[in-house]
Enzyme design. Structure first.
Site, PDB file in Angstrom:
ATOM      1  N   ASP A  11      -2.396   7.206  28.188  1.00 37.37           N
ATOM      2  CA  ASP A  11      -1.486   6.135  28.597  1.00 37.37           C
ATOM      3  C   ASP A  11      -1.455   5.144  27.445  1.00 37.37           C
ATOM      4  O   ASP A  11      -2.491   4.552  27.100  1.00 37.37           O
ATOM      5  CB  ASP A  11      -1.981   5.442  29.865  1.00 37.37           C
ATOM      6  CG  ASP A  11      -1.867   6.336  31.090  1.00 37.37           C
ATOM      7  OD1 ASP A  11      -0.956   7.181  31.114  1.00 37.37           O
ATOM      8  OD2 ASP A  11      -2.677   6.190  32.010  1.00 37.37           O
ATOM      9  N   ASP A 130       5.035   9.926  40.675  1.00 35.66           N
ATOM     10  CA  ASP A 130       3.948   9.061  41.141  1.00 35.66           C
ATOM     11  C   ASP A 130       4.039   9.028  42.659  1.00 35.66           C
ATOM     12  O   ASP A 130       4.957   8.428  43.228  1.00 35.66           O
ATOM     13  CB  ASP A 130       4.086   7.656  40.549  1.00 35.66           C
ATOM     14  CG  ASP A 130       3.915   7.658  39.035  1.00 35.66           C
ATOM     15  OD1 ASP A 130       3.161   8.505  38.534  1.00 35.66           O
ATOM     16  OD2 ASP A 130       4.539   6.821  38.353  1.00 35.66           O
TER      17      ASP A 130
END
Length: 252
Positions: A11, A130
């Protein structure tokens, strides 16, 4: 039997690798190029690079960082984060990405999946989801903008829609399990992989090598994503694969 993949995930925010818990409390943990080199040497099967600063604020594509990262790799690189146009995908593929990961832009404009798949090939298009559980409705829903905004799209509907539109792979992040290191959401993942015929990558919850063994024994997903436990050197890709071998799971 198809060999299972272990995929570290970076990330990246403002050009630096960050990690949080359940999408919150991000901390800076290093340079993406250094991490990429380390995981390449460790025997990772692929690498996922998620530019979360672009997801949050619409920054320009960090093409220089992606190019530098790709140059160091001998494994496939998937790049995601704020990709919303065909030109974005072209630039990323031209700068070393092998695949792109689409999330919010796909939910906002599903035809973008079809357009991208037809232009670049299904094998280049990974749809990231997600997923979060709503206890009142007893169902899983898709979230966008780095897990900040809930949609009305049911995960079990969306996975089938994106496959029909031309997605070549799914990356499912269980938001309730993300960064918790207590194991993957295997029941949810099992339901998803039964609904589609494309590879599924599981993300969220891998806390030790045995969690990956459990993941592959209890589901038919193709790959497990790992971040926290690898970045913090609590374990290594090699240790995860060794546990998988002992558990009778085929590895690359």
């Amino acid at each position: 039997m198809i060999k299972k993949r272990i995929i570290p995930c970076l990330d990246v925010k403002d050009g630096r690798v960050v990690k949080g818990i359940q999408f919150k409390g991000l901390r800076d943990i290093g340079n993406p190029v250094d991490f990429a080199l380390y995981y390449n040497e460790q025997g990772a099967d692929e690498l996922v690079f998620l530019d979360i600063s672009r997801t949050e604020a619409g920054h320009d594509l960090v093409l220089d960082v992606i190019s530098e990262t790709a140059e160091k790799l001998f494994i496939p690189l998937t790049v995601g984060g704020g990709i919303s146009t065909i030109d974005d995908i072209s630039q990323l593929l031209n700068h070393g990405a092998d695949k792109v990961s689409l999330n919010s832009s796909a939910l906002k404009n599903p035809s973008f999946i079809k357009e991208a798949s037809e232009k670049f090939g299904r094998q280049c298009i990974c749809i990231a989801i997600d997923s979060n559980y709503d206890s009142e409705l007893n169902d899983y829903f898709c979230y966008t903008h780095g897990g900040k905004q809930r949609t009305d799209k049911r995960v079990y509907d969306w996975v089938q829609e994106v496959e029909a539109l031309g997605a070549g792979e799914l990356l499912i992040t269980s938001m309730t399990h993300d960064g918790m290191k207590q194991g993957f959401d295997v029941s949810h993942l099992h339901e998803i992989e039964k609904l589609v015929n494309i590879p599924v990558i599981a993300s969220g919850g891998g806390g030790n090598p045995e969690h990956f063994v459990d993941l592959f024994k209890e589901t038919n997903v193709s790959a497990g994503l790992a971040a926290s436990i690898l970045h913090d050197k609590e374990t290594t890709v090699n240790q995860i694969k060794s546990s998988m071998k002992r558990g009778g799971i085929p590895v690359r």
